[in-house]
Write a protein that holds these residues in place. Structure first.
Motif, mmCIF file in Angstrom:
data_model
loop_
_atom_site.group_PDB
_atom_site.id
_atom_site.type_symbol
_atom_site.label_atom_id
_atom_site.label_comp_id
_atom_site.label_asym_id
_atom_site.label_seq_id
_atom_site.Cartn_x
_atom_site.Cartn_y
_atom_site.Cartn_z
ATOM 1 N N ALA A 85 0.675 -1.145 0.056
ATOM 2 C CA ALA A 85 0.112 -0.049 0.096
ATOM 3 C C ALA A 85 0.787 1.198 -0.069
ATOM 4 N N LEU A 86 1.933 1.209 0.829
ATOM 5 C CA LEU A 86 2.819 2.632 0.743
ATOM 6 C C LEU A 86 3.578 2.686 -0.651
ATOM 7 N N SER A 87 3.904 1.591 -1.083
ATOM 8 C CA SER A 87 4.625 1.487 -2.446
ATOM 9 C C SER A 87 3.944 1.911 -3.452
ATOM 10 N N TYR A 88 2.641 1.853 -3.393
ATOM 11 C CA TYR A 88 1.722 2.206 -4.292
ATOM 12 C C TYR A 88 1.770 3.834 -4.384
ATOM 13 N N GLY A 89 2.043 4.540 -3.052
ATOM 14 C CA GLY A 89 2.204 5.939 -3.286
ATOM 15 C C GLY A 89 3.611 6.092 -3.624
ATOM 16 N N ASP A 90 4.668 5.806 -3.133
ATOM 17 C CA ASP A 90 6.053 6.015 -3.618
ATOM 18 C C ASP A 90 6.790 4.774 -3.362
ATOM 19 N N ALA A 91 7.749 4.536 -4.277
ATOM 20 C CA ALA A 91 8.668 3.135 -3.912
ATOM 21 C C ALA A 91 9.504 3.371 -3.238
ATOM 22 N N ALA A 92 10.314 4.629 -3.172
ATOM 23 C CA ALA A 92 11.475 4.813 -2.151
ATOM 24 C C ALA A 92 10.737 4.888 -0.488
ATOM 25 N N ALA A 93 9.560 5.505 -0.471
ATOM 26 C CA ALA A 93 8.875 5.479 0.923
ATOM 27 C C ALA A 93 8.482 3.903 1.126
ATOM 28 N N GLY A 94 8.038 3.286 0.354
ATOM 29 C CA GLY A 94 7.869 1.651 0.598
ATOM 30 C C GLY A 94 9.106 0.907 0.898
ATOM 31 N N TRP A 95 10.139 1.280 0.267
ATOM 32 C CA TRP A 95 11.372 0.428 0.377
ATOM 33 C C TRP A 95 11.953 0.930 1.619
ATOM 34 N N CYS A 96 12.037 2.039 2.250
ATOM 35 C CA CYS A 96 12.583 2.353 3.480
ATOM 36 C C CYS A 96 11.577 1.829 4.522
ATOM 37 N N ALA A 97 10.165 1.865 4.419
ATOM 38 C CA ALA A 97 9.404 1.108 5.431
ATOM 39 C C ALA A 97 9.591 -0.137 5.493
ATOM 40 N N MET A 98 9.922 -1.001 4.504
ATOM 41 C CA MET A 98 10.136 -2.502 4.340
ATOM 42 C C MET A 98 11.669 -2.665 5.253
ATOM 43 N N ILE A 99 12.478 -1.760 5.052
ATOM 44 C CA ILE A 99 13.667 -1.912 5.685
ATOM 45 C C ILE A 99 13.415 -1.661 7.326
ATOM 46 N N GLY A 100 13.039 -0.450 7.549
ATOM 47 C CA GLY A 100 12.769 0.242 8.567
ATOM 48 C C GLY A 100 12.074 -0.811 9.805
ATOM 49 N N MET A 101 11.328 -1.561 9.346
ATOM 50 C CA MET A 101 10.446 -2.242 10.382
ATOM 51 C C MET A 101 11.338 -3.650 10.946
ATOM 52 N N ASP A 102 12.196 -3.847 10.616
ATOM 53 C CA ASP A 102 13.247 -4.841 11.034
ATOM 54 C C ASP A 102 13.590 -4.736 12.522
ATOM 55 N N THR A 103 13.307 -3.421 13.196
ATOM 56 C CA THR A 103 13.510 -3.423 14.622
ATOM 57 C C THR A 103 13.268 -4.459 15.294
ATOM 58 N N TRP A 104 12.013 -5.084 15.145
ATOM 59 C CA TRP A 104 11.386 -5.797 16.179
ATOM 60 C C TRP A 104 11.911 -7.174 15.739
ATOM 61 N N ILE A 105 12.393 -7.492 14.488
ATOM 62 C CA ILE A 105 12.788 -8.734 14.224
ATOM 63 C C ILE A 105 14.188 -9.136 14.922
ATOM 64 N N TYR A 106 15.087 -7.999 14.656
ATOM 65 C CA TYR A 106 16.468 -7.902 15.252
ATOM 66 C C TYR A 106 16.239 -8.243 16.851
ATOM 67 N N ALA A 107 15.232 -7.405 17.589
ATOM 68 C CA ALA A 107 15.140 -7.637 18.752
ATOM 69 C C ALA A 107 14.919 -9.107 19.328
ATOM 70 N N GLY A 108 14.398 -9.876 18.461
ATOM 71 C CA GLY A 108 14.308 -11.342 18.624
ATOM 72 C C GLY A 108 15.613 -12.161 19.037
ATOM 73 N N TYR A 109 16.715 -11.479 18.775
ATOM 74 C CA TYR A 109 17.995 -12.044 19.059
ATOM 75 C C TYR A 109 18.718 -11.312 20.120
ATOM 76 N N LEU A 110 18.203 -10.283 20.837
ATOM 77 C CA LEU A 110 18.834 -9.543 21.661
ATOM 78 C C LEU A 110 18.157 -9.866 23.019
ATOM 79 N N ASN A 111 19.050 -9.751 24.308
ATOM 80 C CA ASN A 111 18.565 -9.986 25.345
ATOM 81 C C ASN A 111 17.599 -9.099 25.858
ATOM 82 N N GLU A 112 16.974 -9.453 27.254
ATOM 83 C CA GLU A 112 15.850 -8.651 27.527
ATOM 84 C C GLU A 112 15.964 -7.201 27.996
ATOM 85 N N PHE A 113 17.341 -7.315 28.274
ATOM 86 C CA PHE A 113 17.763 -5.790 28.828
ATOM 87 C C PHE A 113 17.733 -4.729 27.827
ATOM 88 N N VAL A 114 18.132 -5.450 26.517
ATOM 89 C CA VAL A 114 18.378 -4.214 25.213
ATOM 90 C C VAL A 114 16.911 -4.159 24.848
#
Length: 403
Positions: A85-114
């Protein structure tokens, strides 16, 4: 922008989406605003600050946050719908959203303190290259990191930045776990700790700001480093494909935008040689029908394999070799099909499509650029075939990585 009425107040933000349906509704509502800003986004070669906040307010950067941490936990297919839906508006915005949402996937590999520290901002944005082009020297309590990483999509506005590193001890590279030739580890640090190097002068996706970033002798605590062999939680988000599931939403959204654009153009056009309206032109009808057929097939392949992948990961069912490569092949096909469709639509429109004032020009350049990403390369197809035949794959684990 018309916001959905069913919003939930959350500390630190007046209104945030509380469900997958609300996030998708906001993404769709944001698309026309992004379309209006596309020329500016491309010209400035990064997302303007208010565009970043527009994306943040859709909730896209929290779509990978699990329920147990208070997040909406969208499935891979639901995530892809939002990115589409976001890429339908702008490809670069959609691309950055796709990359930027990885925060919580990375968090699955970090300890509870972080993770507790990261949870203070559920809408945090992450950028960075996973490949180990940096160096991390072991020191007491962590690492001294030096490196320069390319392709930092969204690094200009990221809250967190990751970088793949080869771990060294006493000046020598460490062997990896299980006899691997190197210890490949990712470091996580605040965005402001990295220097951005303006290298992003490209044919397409210019607005993604995918420039180099670097750091020299940065101390990174041990707890802010991780590798993909040691998840700290279970579930679909710690599977290798978790990083890649929503990627095809970008080309699918761009192709859909191009098709809709040309269908709108067709309403007022006639064949110059015969005066036949485009709506009655066999040539135009066939071109549009063919494009719709190909896009529908590619889209259903993506969503079908993502639904299957999510269900299998949740149930713990061991996949067959064909199932293991199905989503990767559907992903490559989405990129290639989208580029082919937009190229043929440009041919159909003719000389009007070559001007910068035509969105077809930008969409074609954007798709050409994203198709150069490793995720859309021939080695992914080769690696899938090698996996099915018991041969040697060329693509890095897991059939390509984002970055």
């Amino acid at each position: 922008m018309t916001m959905p009425e069913t919003l939930r107040p959350v500390a630190g933000r007046e209104q945030v989406p509380a469900s997958p349906e609300e996030i998708l509704a906001r993404a769709r509502a944001a698309a026309p605003l992004l379309r209006e800003r596309s020329e500016e986004i491309e010209r400035t070669r990064h997302l303007p600050k208010d565009v970043v906040e527009l994306l943040r307010d859709t909730g896209v950067f929290r779509i990978g946050m699990p329920n147990e941490w208070g997040g909406p936990e969208l499935t891979f297919a639901q995530q892809t719908e939002v990115i589409e839906a976001l890429s339908y508006g702008d490809a670069a915005a959609g691309w950055c959203a796709m990359i930027g949402m990885d925060t919580w996937i990375y968090a699955g590999y970090l300890n509870e303190f972080v993770v507790k520290e990261m949870r203070a901002n559920p809408d945090a944005i992450t950028a960075g290259l996973i490949f180990p082009v940096g160096r991390a020297d072991r020191v007491p309590g962590g690492y001294r990191v030096t490196g320069r990483w390319p392709f930092g999509s969204g690094v200009t506005h990221a809250d967190w930045v990751v970088g793949g590193c080869v771990v060294h001890q006493d000046g020598e590279p460490e062997p990896g776990p299980g006899g691997a030739p190197m210890n490949w580890r990712l470091i996580l640090a605040r965005g402001e700790e990295f220097e951005k190097v303006d290298t992003w002068h490209t044919t397409g996706l210019a607005g993604s700001g995918s420039m180099d970033y670097q750091v020299t002798d940065l101390f990174v605590p041990e707890e802010r480093s991780f590798d993909f062999t040691q998840p700290q939680r279970s579930g679909p988000f710690t599977a290798p494909d978790a990083f890649l599931g929503n990627v095809p939403g970008v080309p699918l959204g761009v192709a859909r935008a191009a098709l809709d654009h040309v269908r709108e153009l067709a309403a007022g056009r006639v064949e110059k040689t015969t005066g036949t309206p485009w709506s009655d032109s066999y040539r135009v009808q066939t071109a549009i029908g063919q494009a719709e057929m190909e896009l529908a097939a590619a889209r259903y392949a993506v969503y079908g394999t993502l639904h299957d992948l999510w269900d299998r990961l949740q149930s713990g069912v061991e996949p067959t070799p064909d199932q293991q490569v199905s989503s990767a092949l559907a992903r490559v096909n989405a990129f290639r099909t989208a580029r082919s469709i937009v190229s043929r639509l440009s041919d159909l429109v003719g000389t009007a499509s070559i001007y910068r004032t035509s969105p077809l020009d930008r969409w074609l350049r954007d798709l050409h650029t994203m198709c150069q990403h490793i995720l859309a390369q021939e080695q992914i197809v080769q690696s899938a075939g090698a996996h099915l035949l018991g041969g040697t794959p060329l693509a890095p684990f897991p059939l390509g990585l984002k970055g």
